[in-house]
Scaffold this motif. Structure first.
Motif, PDB file in Angstrom:
ATOM      1  N   ASP A 122       0.807  -1.223   0.000  1.00  0.00           N
ATOM      2  CA  ASP A 122       0.000   0.000   0.000  1.00  0.00           C
ATOM      3  C   ASP A 122       0.843   1.278   0.000  1.00  0.00           C
ATOM      4  OD1 ASP A 122      -2.209  -1.658   0.075  1.00  0.00           O
ATOM      5  OD2 ASP A 122      -2.571  -1.362   2.223  1.00  0.00           O
ATOM      6  N   ALA A 123       1.899   1.297   0.808  1.00  0.00           N
ATOM      7  CA  ALA A 123       2.684   2.523   0.977  1.00  0.00           C
ATOM      8  C   ALA A 123       3.711   2.744  -0.119  1.00  0.00           C
ATOM      9  CB  ALA A 123       3.396   2.509   2.333  1.00  0.00           C
ATOM     10  N   PHE A 124       4.335   1.672  -0.595  1.00  0.00           N
ATOM     11  CA  PHE A 124       5.449   1.819  -1.525  1.00  0.00           C
ATOM     12  C   PHE A 124       5.155   1.317  -2.936  1.00  0.00           C
ATOM     13  CE2 PHE A 124       8.322   1.027   2.412  1.00  0.00           C
ATOM     14  CZ  PHE A 124       8.080   2.312   2.878  1.00  0.00           C
ATOM     15  N   GLY A 125       4.182   0.440  -3.078  1.00  0.00           N
ATOM     16  CA  GLY A 125       3.858  -0.071  -4.398  1.00  0.00           C
ATOM     17  C   GLY A 125       4.503  -1.393  -4.759  1.00  0.00           C
ATOM     18  N   PHE A 126       5.051  -2.100  -3.758  1.00  0.00           N
ATOM     19  CA  PHE A 126       5.522  -3.456  -4.045  1.00  0.00           C
ATOM     20  C   PHE A 126       4.330  -4.288  -4.506  1.00  0.00           C
ATOM     21  CE2 PHE A 126       9.172  -2.278  -1.454  1.00  0.00           C
ATOM     22  CZ  PHE A 126      10.207  -2.961  -2.088  1.00  0.00           C
ATOM     23  N   GLU A 127       4.598  -5.319  -5.272  1.00  0.00           N
ATOM     24  CA  GLU A 127       3.551  -6.213  -5.755  1.00  0.00           C
ATOM     25  C   GLU A 127       3.658  -7.540  -5.024  1.00  0.00           C
ATOM     26  OE1 GLU A 127       4.657  -6.259  -9.849  1.00  0.00           O
ATOM     27  OE2 GLU A 127       3.808  -4.273 -10.230  1.00  0.00           O
ATOM     28  N   GLU A 128       2.561  -7.978  -4.426  1.00  0.00           N
ATOM     29  CA  GLU A 128       2.533  -9.252  -3.703  1.00  0.00           C
ATOM     30  C   GLU A 128       2.525 -10.381  -4.728  1.00  0.00           C
ATOM     31  OE1 GLU A 128      -0.630 -11.572  -0.958  1.00  0.00           O
ATOM     32  OE2 GLU A 128      -0.281  -9.468  -0.413  1.00  0.00           O
ATOM     33  N   THR A 129       3.670 -11.032  -4.873  1.00  0.00           N
ATOM     34  CA  THR A 129       3.838 -12.064  -5.889  1.00  0.00           C
ATOM     35  C   THR A 129       3.557 -13.451  -5.339  1.00  0.00           C
ATOM     36  OG1 THR A 129       5.501 -10.666  -6.930  1.00  0.00           O
ATOM     37  CG2 THR A 129       5.462 -12.975  -7.609  1.00  0.00           C
ATOM     38  N   ALA A 130       4.013 -13.718  -4.116  1.00  0.00           N
ATOM     39  CA  ALA A 130       3.784 -15.030  -3.501  1.00  0.00           C
ATOM     40  C   ALA A 130       3.836 -14.881  -1.987  1.00  0.00           C
ATOM     41  CB  ALA A 130       4.856 -16.024  -3.947  1.00  0.00           C
ATOM     42  N   VAL A 131       2.922 -15.558  -1.298  1.00  0.00           N
ATOM     43  CA  VAL A 131       2.929 -15.612   0.176  1.00  0.00           C
ATOM     44  C   VAL A 131       2.574 -17.036   0.571  1.00  0.00           C
ATOM     45  CG1 VAL A 131       1.947 -14.740   2.321  1.00  0.00           C
ATOM     46  CG2 VAL A 131       2.221 -13.186   0.377  1.00  0.00           C
ATOM     47  N   TYR A 132       3.479 -17.674   1.318  1.00  0.00           N
ATOM     48  CA  TYR A 132       3.267 -19.043   1.778  1.00  0.00           C
ATOM     49  C   TYR A 132       3.285 -19.059   3.300  1.00  0.00           C
ATOM     50  CZ  TYR A 132       4.593 -19.996  -3.038  1.00  0.00           C
ATOM     51  OH  TYR A 132       4.663 -19.999  -4.411  1.00  0.00           O
ATOM     52  N   GLY A 133       2.299 -19.714   3.887  1.00  0.00           N
ATOM     53  CA  GLY A 133       2.216 -19.831   5.330  1.00  0.00           C
ATOM     54  C   GLY A 133       0.787 -20.074   5.760  1.00  0.00           C
ATOM     55  N   ASN A 134       0.603 -20.244   7.046  1.00  0.00           N
ATOM     56  CA  ASN A 134      -0.723 -20.495   7.610  1.00  0.00           C
ATOM     57  C   ASN A 134      -0.994 -19.521   8.732  1.00  0.00           C
ATOM     58  OD1 ASN A 134      -1.477 -22.864   6.055  1.00  0.00           O
ATOM     59  ND2 ASN A 134       0.147 -23.929   7.177  1.00  0.00           N
ATOM     60  N   GLY A 135      -2.225 -19.011   8.768  1.00  0.00           N
ATOM     61  CA  GLY A 135      -2.607 -18.096   9.834  1.00  0.00           C
ATOM     62  C   GLY A 135      -1.728 -16.861   9.836  1.00  0.00           C
ATOM     63  N   ASP A 136      -1.206 -16.531  11.019  1.00  0.00           N
ATOM     64  CA  ASP A 136      -0.361 -15.350  11.163  1.00  0.00           C
ATOM     65  C   ASP A 136       1.079 -15.582  10.729  1.00  0.00           C
ATOM     66  OD1 ASP A 136      -2.490 -13.913  12.170  1.00  0.00           O
ATOM     67  OD2 ASP A 136      -1.995 -14.341  14.258  1.00  0.00           O
ATOM     68  N   VAL A 137       1.471 -16.827  10.516  1.00  0.00           N
ATOM     69  CA  VAL A 137       2.860 -17.147  10.180  1.00  0.00           C
ATOM     70  C   VAL A 137       3.068 -17.142   8.670  1.00  0.00           C
ATOM     71  CG1 VAL A 137       4.690 -18.880  10.330  1.00  0.00           C
ATOM     72  CG2 VAL A 137       3.182 -18.486  12.285  1.00  0.00           C
ATOM     73  N   VAL A 138       4.046 -16.375   8.233  1.00  0.00           N
ATOM     74  CA  VAL A 138       4.448 -16.364   6.826  1.00  0.00           C
ATOM     75  C   VAL A 138       5.792 -17.072   6.748  1.00  0.00           C
ATOM     76  CG1 VAL A 138       5.131 -14.919   4.870  1.00  0.00           C
ATOM     77  CG2 VAL A 138       3.198 -14.230   6.315  1.00  0.00           C
ATOM     78  N   GLU A 139       5.803 -18.202   6.073  1.00  0.00           N
ATOM     79  CA  GLU A 139       7.049 -18.957   5.890  1.00  0.00           C
ATOM     80  C   GLU A 139       7.939 -18.279   4.853  1.00  0.00           C
ATOM     81  OE1 GLU A 139       7.951 -21.456   7.727  1.00  0.00           O
ATOM     82  OE2 GLU A 139       6.036 -21.735   8.745  1.00  0.00           O
TER      83      GLU A 139
END
Length: 135
Positions: free
Chosen positions: A28-45
């Protein structure tokens, strides 16, 4: 690698206390693009955030594991990111709540730069300086 894989690049890495919130902020602030997020719940592996001009960052959750083989502390990261329009990005970052460390300014080496801190305490510098040509 596939035909759509990017060319090899440098990918800085960091850890976050609240990785999902930091991902949202960086998008939101800088404009990075969310390409991949792996994890469960609050934990991002593992997460990959791509920068529109190339490259990006990788990040994950700090789990406080004393046996961690990649023991990066949240809030101890700094990065310079090349951008085309630092004035617009500065306004976007400030509007999203980034803490200004250095106001937007013209540097003596020809760049227009500013620096901010994200909610985790990481330092981000953005500017038009693309590095010196290789000889």
């Amino acid at each position: 690698m596939t035909d759509k894989s990017p060319a090899p690049q440098v990918w800085p890495t960091l850890r976050a206390t609240d990785a999902r919130a930091l991902i949202r902020f960086l998008v939101d602030a800088f404009g990075f693009e969310e390409t991949a997020v792996y994890g469960n719940g609050d934990v991002v592996e593992h997460a990959q955030l791509s920068w529109p001009l190339g490259g990006g960052i990788m990040l994950g959750s700090d789990r406080g594991d004393p046996g961690d083989r990649w023991p990066l502390k949240p809030g101890h990261f700094g990065c310079y990111v090349v951008c085309d329009d630092p004035d617009a990005l500065y306004k976007r970052a400030v509007a999203a709540g980034a803490e200004v460390i250095r106001e937007l300014e013209n540097m003596d080496y020809g760049s227009r730069d500013f620096a901010v801190k994200d909610p985790e305490g990481n330092l981000w510098s953005f500017g038009t300086y693309r590095g010196e040509p290789r000889t």
